[in-house]
Design an enzyme around this catalytic site. Structure first.
Site, PDB file in Angstrom:
ATOM      1  N   HIS A 231       0.828  -1.200   0.000  1.00 37.69           N
ATOM      2  CA  HIS A 231       0.000   0.000   0.000  1.00 37.69           C
ATOM      3  C   HIS A 231       0.865   1.254   0.000  1.00 37.69           C
ATOM      4  CE1 HIS A 231      -3.854   1.985   0.199  1.00 37.69           C
ATOM      5  NE2 HIS A 231      -3.277   2.889   0.980  1.00 37.69           N
ATOM      6  N   TYR A 235       1.618   5.071  -2.619  1.00 36.72           N
ATOM      7  CA  TYR A 235       1.970   6.460  -2.321  1.00 36.72           C
ATOM      8  C   TYR A 235       3.362   6.803  -2.832  1.00 36.72           C
ATOM      9  CZ  TYR A 235      -2.336   6.605   0.178  1.00 36.72           C
ATOM     10  OH  TYR A 235      -3.678   6.554   0.468  1.00 36.72           O
ATOM     11  N   HIS A 382     -10.364  -0.025 -10.054  1.00 39.26           N
ATOM     12  CA  HIS A 382      -9.935   0.976  -9.077  1.00 39.26           C
ATOM     13  C   HIS A 382      -8.445   1.262  -9.233  1.00 39.26           C
ATOM     14  CE1 HIS A 382      -9.083   2.961  -5.271  1.00 39.26           C
ATOM     15  NE2 HIS A 382      -8.182   2.037  -5.035  1.00 39.26           N
ATOM     16  N   PHE A 383      -7.675   0.211  -9.383  1.00 32.78           N
ATOM     17  CA  PHE A 383      -6.228   0.347  -9.517  1.00 32.78           C
ATOM     18  C   PHE A 383      -5.872   1.202 -10.724  1.00 32.78           C
ATOM     19  CE2 PHE A 383      -1.936  -1.616 -10.180  1.00 32.78           C
ATOM     20  CZ  PHE A 383      -1.435  -1.333  -8.924  1.00 32.78           C
ATOM     21  N   HIS A 384      -6.624   1.027 -11.802  1.00 35.06           N
ATOM     22  CA  HIS A 384      -6.304   1.754 -13.025  1.00 35.06           C
ATOM     23  C   HIS A 384      -6.698   3.231 -12.951  1.00 35.06           C
ATOM     24  CE1 HIS A 384      -5.518  -2.187 -14.843  1.00 35.06           C
ATOM     25  NE2 HIS A 384      -4.909  -1.531 -15.813  1.00 35.06           N
ATOM     26  N   ARG A 447     -11.399 -11.034 -10.809  1.00 32.84           N
ATOM     27  CA  ARG A 447     -10.191 -10.408 -11.339  1.00 32.84           C
ATOM     28  C   ARG A 447      -9.261 -11.496 -11.841  1.00 32.84           C
ATOM     29  NH1 ARG A 447      -7.032  -7.831  -6.219  1.00 32.84           N
ATOM     30  NH2 ARG A 447      -5.745  -7.045  -7.926  1.00 32.84           N
ATOM     31  N   ARG A 448      -8.386 -11.131 -12.754  1.00 34.62           N
ATOM     32  CA  ARG A 448      -7.296 -11.979 -13.238  1.00 34.62           C
ATOM     33  C   ARG A 448      -7.742 -13.096 -14.170  1.00 34.62           C
ATOM     34  NH1 ARG A 448      -5.875 -12.000  -7.458  1.00 34.62           N
ATOM     35  NH2 ARG A 448      -4.305 -10.407  -7.086  1.00 34.62           N
TER      36      ARG A 448
END
Length: 558
Positions: A231, A235, A382-384, A447-448
């Site tokens: 995580h 950042y 979300h990640f993208h 996912r995946r």
């Protein structure tokens, strides 16, 4: 407290040193190469998931998925961050000395060797374990060693950067450190602390296991150590974008930044609350007590505070700029923004994407809502729109002014037009693809997985539209990547000029106000960071060694 004169606050130089520029440019070449390779892998994934494309030459879907994650989430971002931070230090604190620059070059080559080792194993289909490399998936030991070398390479480069920062402090006692240099130091301190987790799990768990020296591996511990790093990694990607938002964007506008001291405080809060929060990625994992999961969820929400501080600061700058241009109504200032400047448009679109990205992050970190979306393709969406839009678009904006600055060139009309095309094409592709992923995730799409693995005609029929939308969005993104590569080439090969593109660094409304003393107290910052990490992780990790919890004792390979 000390009041600073104008002379004291001016940066010692206005350009990146020529010797430092070569090191920065070497890192940026890797960024362009990684973007092309990783982006191609991403396009092929979306085509496979649509159900209308089969991979040629025996290439495996998870082989592509691993390549996409490693080359974009790790390689491309790491090389950009090392290059940009070196440039920021050279621009605001002055040239690196020979030792500091040598450490930067050593780090660059160690990262390069590690990248090639890992990429070779992925190409040989000996490391199709995704970029999270969860056990019990096992890769060739060279893959793990390669990833470890990439991390070690960043440590070496960061060491040179930190030496430059603290040398400036010694040479300019009593003066407020340049904001970009301060931000770089905070990001680097966070990096040193968080990478302890991934280095530990790779060196002491995955390498011995992949060599056959041990038969079992503590799965819960390995996942926890990864997310202790994972995580904060987000950042580490994001804070260089925040550096550009805070310290560069106002200068692009021809305005002043809102608050130098507020910017420093926001970075300190990111340092405190970016690391002791990784367990919120493990809310459904066994072997971790619910109390510690809840504590880390609370700490995760603390990150909202510096995020809102940043949003307030940036929109205060935008509105002030618009008012100075004659805007009078409630939102008239929006129309006054420089919509023909590709540097600004790239930045602004990235900021807008971060609004739904942040809202999605709140859902992911919330225990009950997380149950609905956990391990679905919602997480990928979300990640993208957090990393793949705000971060990457800001990196593109930074490269627009940084590359010609390093090579003695200027942004011309063609380059600016390419930048605008890149911004809007990327936004279109990412918007379509990520929206499809979010909607499919709400309907349970995993996912995946590939289309053929879904099973059941009814289930496949429900998701097929979203899979096709992903392929459409992915295609637009690939077009945007081609535009980005053309822009890269244009920025480094155009005619040299005397009036070189500047590395814009803004002044702030409180530029000459004294710094808040405790924010510059590095011993205190390290103590608070260590305290929060110990509070969040000591008991959970101790329990993984001492209690008979499902998943904590590992597994047998046979």
């Amino acid at each position: 407290m000390t009041n600073y004169t104008t002379a004291q606050m001016l940066a010692p130089n206005t350009k990146v040193d020529k010797k430092d520029a070569k090191l920065v440019l070497a890192n940026m070449i890797w960024v362009a190469f990684a973007l092309l390779i990783g982006g191609t892998a991403g396009l092929l994934q979306t085509l496979v998931r649509s159900g209308h494309f089969e991979l040629p030459f025996g290439i495996g879907y998870y082989q592509l998925l691993t390549l996409h994650g490693v080359i974009l989430a790790l390689v491309m971002t790491f090389f950009f961050i090392m290059g940009f931070q070196i440039a920021a230090l050279s621009r605001t604190s002055g040239p690196l000395n020979k030792k500091e620059r040598t450490l930067g070059w050593i780090g660059f080559w160690v990262m390069t060797i590690g990248t090639l080792m890992s990429a070779t194993m992925i190409a040989l289909n000996e490391a199709s374990v995704l970029y999270t490399f969860y056990a019990p998936l096992q890769a060739h030991v060279i893959h793990y060693i390669g990833l470890a070398l990439v991390i070690v390479g960043t440590w070496i480069s960061v060491a040179g950067q930190m030496m430059r920062y603290f040398r400036w402090r010694r040479e300019n006692k009593g003066q407020k450190t340049p904001l970009l240099s301060y931000m770089t130091a905070v990001n680097n301190l966070m990096w040193y602390v968080c990478t302890i987790g991934v280095a530990s799990t790779v060196l002491f768990q995955f390498v011995p296991w992949s060599l056959g020296l041990v038969e079992t591996i503590n799965i819960t511990l390995s996942r926890t150590l990864f997310w202790y790093f994972g995580h904060a990694l987000v950042y580490f990607w994001l804070l260089p974008a925040y550096m550009v938002w805070y310290a560069v964007t106002p200068k692009i506008l021809g305005a002043k930044g809102f608050s130098d001291n507020l910017a420093r405080l926001s970075f300190v809060l990111f340092l405190f609350f970016s690391i002791p929060v990784g367990i919120h990625h493990q809310l459904v994992d066994p072997g971790i007590d619910a109390f510690w999961k809840g504590l880390q969820v609370v700490l995760t929400f603390m990150v909202i505070v510096p995020s809102l501080m940043t949003a307030f600061s940036m929109f205060a700058v935008f509105e002030t700029y618009g008012r100075n241009k004659g805007a009078t109504g409630l939102l008239d200032w929006f129309k006054k923004l420089p919509w023909t400047d590709a540097r600004f448009v790239l930045l602004f679109i990235g900021m807008l994407f971060f609004i739904p990205g942040g809202l999605g992050g709140i859902i992911n970190a919330s225990g009950q809502m997380n149950q609905l979306v956990h391990n679905t393709i919602w997480i990928v969406g979300h990640f993208h729109i957090t990393v793949g839009a705000p971060v990457i678009l800001t990196y593109f904006a930074a490269m627009m002014f940084l590359l010609p600055h390093l090579t003695g060139r200027k942004i011309d009309k063609i380059a600016n037009r390419l930048g605008l095309m890149l911004a809007y094409t990327w936004a279109l592709g990412m918007g379509i693809m990520s929206a499809a992923m979010h909607f499919a995730g709400l309907r349970g799409a995993p996912r995946r997985s590939t289309f053929s693995e879904y099973g059941g005609a009814e289930v496949a029929e429900e998701w097929i539209t979203y899979q096709v939308m992903q392929a459409v969005g992915g295609s637009f993104l690939f077009i945007a990547i081609i535009i980005a590569i053309l822009l890269f080439l244009k920025l480094v090969t155009g005619p040299k000029v005397n009036d070189v593109e500047e590395f814009p660094v803004a002044e702030f409304m409180d530029q000459y106000d004294p710094a808040v003393k405790w924010v510059d107290n590095w011993r205190l910052l390290i103590i608070i960071t260590a305290f929060l990490v110990l509070i969040a992780y000591t008991v959970p990790i101790t329990q993984m060694f001492t209690e008979n919890i499902p998943g904590a004792k590992g597994f047998k390979l046979w």
